[in-house]
Design an enzyme around this catalytic site. Structure first.
Site, short mmCIF file in Angstrom:
data_model
loop_
_atom_site.label_atom_id
_atom_site.label_comp_id
_atom_site.label_asym_id
_atom_site.label_seq_id
_atom_site.Cartn_x
_atom_site.Cartn_y
_atom_site.Cartn_z
N LYS A 120 0.84 -1.21 0.00
CA LYS A 120 0.00 0.00 0.00
C LYS A 120 0.88 1.26 0.00
O LYS A 120 0.63 2.18 -0.79
CB LYS A 120 -0.92 0.00 1.23
CG LYS A 120 -1.93 1.11 1.20
CD LYS A 120 -2.74 1.16 2.47
CE LYS A 120 -1.95 1.83 3.55
NZ LYS A 120 -2.69 2.17 4.74
N ASP A 138 -6.60 1.17 0.98
CA ASP A 138 -6.63 1.34 2.43
C ASP A 138 -8.00 0.88 2.95
O ASP A 138 -8.80 0.32 2.20
CB ASP A 138 -6.34 2.80 2.82
CG ASP A 138 -7.51 3.71 2.49
OD1 ASP A 138 -8.41 3.30 1.72
OD2 ASP A 138 -7.54 4.84 3.02
#
Ligand code: SF4
Length: 215
Positions: A120, A138
């Protein structure tokens, strides 16, 4: 959700926020990388409170390495998991100096090899700094992908792959910001504000929230 509806969904968010940006404050690729590492399980607002002091004292990987985990910790102890994050920021700074000439690498494998940097974080850096059409999934994007039918998936990676396959290339560059901001301010976790959602027409969520009664 069909690909055509996915395009309409993202276009509606794009019209709502034509110039989306990360809400983390940063001035250099290095400060963005550190800010994203610090933001794990912490709000951007909490990170933005500690980074000005940290970057004033250590604006570069060499200076951050010299500051060390203890010195970094003095700046960041108001955010969650600060001790581990301080160690990671010191260690990733040392690696940037030793392996990359003090620069943030434009390469996924090199980014993900840095302490505290996962897929991420690498996706955020590749998108914001290097302009790649990555999708950093997220908690907000994971929720929206599943709730709306835009990109159902059991894991963040599955949602990421669905989004990359469904969102047109011309919209991908900013799509992760549109989705994060949509999740933060409209399609909220506990009570999505469907009555004022620009993408409601294409959303598959069955229990859309009605507008609150007038006072
Ligand atoms: S209609 Fe509601 S559930 Fe669907 S995207 Fe909008 S806010 Fe989220």
């Amino acid at each position: 959700m069909s690909k055509a509806d996915a395009r309409c969904f993202i276009e509606a968010l794009a019209l709502d926020r034509p110039n989306p940006e990360t809400e983390l404050r940063y001035t250099t690729p290095f400060s963005l990388l550190v800010a994203v590492v610090l933001s794990a399980q912490t709000t951007d607002a909490a990170v933005n409170k500690v980074t000005p002091g940290l970057f004033a004292e250590a604006p570069t990987p060499a200076a951050m390495m010299a500051l060390g985990a203890a010195g970094i910790g003095r700046h960041i102890r108001t955010i969650g998991l600060w001790q581990g994050k301080a160690r990671n920021v010191a260690a990733l700074s040392e690696m940037l100096v030793r392996l990359h000439g003090g620069e943030v690498p434009a390469d996924r494998a090199a980014l993900e090899a840095l302490p505290g940097v996962g897929r991420k974080t690498a996706n955020v850096v590749l998108n914001v700094v290097f302009g790649e059409s990555t999708m950093a999934v997220d908690t907000h994007i994971f929720r929206i992908g599943n709730r709306t039918g835009l990109a159902p998936g059991a894991t963040p990676r599955a949602v990421e792959d669905q989004l990359l396959a469904r969102i047109p290339a011309t919209l991908l560059r900013h799509a992760h910001h549109w989705l994060i901001l949509h999740g933060r301010y409209v399609c909220k976790a506990r009570r999505p504000e469907c009555w004022r959602c620009p993408a409601a027409k294409w959303c598959r969520y069955q229990d859309k929230t009605p507008a609150p009664a007038a006072p």
